[in-house]
Scaffold this motif. Structure first.
Motif: not given
Length: 357
Positions: A265-278
């Motif tokens: 498994k792989v995890l990427a966490v962006f700094e900031g953002g929002s739930h609907s950014m994706f």
């Protein structure tokens, strides 16, 4: 399997709207941004089909992004995508078109019981009741059946011989990420009965902003059985906050930690953002971060797929170095780091209350 409550449903109504404080900004969110419109126009044949599952008397609309440069006689890999609550087959086009440009077909399934038409259209005073219907256990199970039916239909169509059955991947955002996890092997137990909706045709899963499963404080027995590779993507401000309900980004991390202990498994966490950014929305999460995070998400998804499906690890090995300036945390078989300034609180059972969106 998934319980619902008024505060949870109000939280659900805000997830794709990109609003974390008041319900006044809720509304349809699958309108394509200029970024997404450009992506759709390049390198992909876009086909919309209105299928119907007669066995369930349920329509299953789909949008297929087909590689414009597909080589004759060479089968292509396939991503099957599930949208969040209030979405549609036309959402997440920045991913569908990108996959097609990279040689992947991408089938985007619309879930009519929790889609744009069902949730956002109609009398605003009845919004809560429509959200409640969308969050019911029956709809959660129907969403899984929608994906299975769509995949069955595509694999029995004239394109069947053009798709590589050994390189099929499930993907989704928010409520669609929960759908993806169930297809990947997540198991929920109710009244002594374990509900196993896994579809073995999926060889890997892309999980974006997955909420915890409502009513089950310990997610480990649910996602622990997942045995296929998973990619998890979120952000430090991937937060749901409404009166009476709060779900921190740490919920997404707890779900990652609990998923597939024996699986890559792989995890990427962006700094900031929002739930609907994706989603396809072009502003939420920050005008500078939003397009860059979308590009990073595209490239990370491709690097993950190339690694787990084709044994080509170079893209995944080097991806984090290109985006380290916007990453808060990174974990993969090839390395990991966590930015010193990041201090995410651990998830608690009281926060595990969101069916997804």
């Amino acid at each position: 399997m998934l319980r619902s409550g008024l505060t949870c449903l109000l939280a659900a109504s805000l997830l794709l709207a990109g609003c974390n404080t008041t319900p006044t900004a809720i509304g349809p969110t699958d309108t394509l941004s200029s970024y997404a419109q450009t992506a759709v126009a390049e390198g992909a044949q876009v086909i919309e089909m209105d299928w119907r599952d007669e066995s369930r008397q349920r329509d299953v609309p789909v949008r297929l992004y087909w590689p414009a440069q597909a080589v004759a006689g060479q089968a292509v890999p396939l991503v099957v995508y599930s949208h969040g609550i209030g979405g549609s087959r036309r959402g997440y086009s920045y991913l569908g078109a990108y996959f097609a440009r990279q040689g992947y077909a991408s089938l985007h399934v619309q879930h009519i019981g929790s889609d744009r038409q069902q949730v956002w259209m109609g009398n605003p005073l009845q919004l809560v009741s429509r959200l409640q219907a969308a969050a019911q256990e029956g709809e959660a199970i129907s969403r899984v059946a929608d994906v299975k039916f769509a995949l069955d239909t595509l694999l029995h169509s004239e394109r069947a011989a053009l798709i590589d059955p050994e390189r099929i991947v499930a993907a989704g955002h928010s409520y669609g990420a929960n759908t993806t996890l169930l297809l990947a092997g997540a198991q929920v137990t109710r009244q002594g009965h374990t509900l196993d909706l896994r579809d073995p045709r999926f060889k890997a899963a892309i999980v974006i902003s997955a909420p915890p499963f409502y009513g089950d404080g310990d997610v480990r027995p649910i996602t622990g059985p997942i045995a296929i590779p998973t990619l998890h993507i979120t952000a430090t401000e991937d937060v749901i906050r409404v009166p009476g309900y709060f779900s921190d980004a740490s919920d997404r991390l707890a779900l990652f930690d609990a998923t597939g202990h024996d699986a890559r498994k792989v995890l990427a966490v962006f700094e900031g953002g929002s739930h609907s950014m994706f989603t396809d929305r072009g502003i939420t999460g920050g005008t500078a971060l939003n397009p860059r995070a979308k590009q990073a998400t595209q490239e990370l998804a491709l690097a993950f797929l190339n690694d787990v499906l084709d044994g080509k690890p170079d893209g995944l090995r080097h991806w984090s170095a290109q985006y380290q300036d916007i990453l808060a945390r990174w974990q993969s078989p090839y390395g990991q780091f966590s930015a010193p300034a990041v201090a995410l609180k651990p998830a608690t059972a009281s926060l595990a209350a969101m069916p997804g969106s």
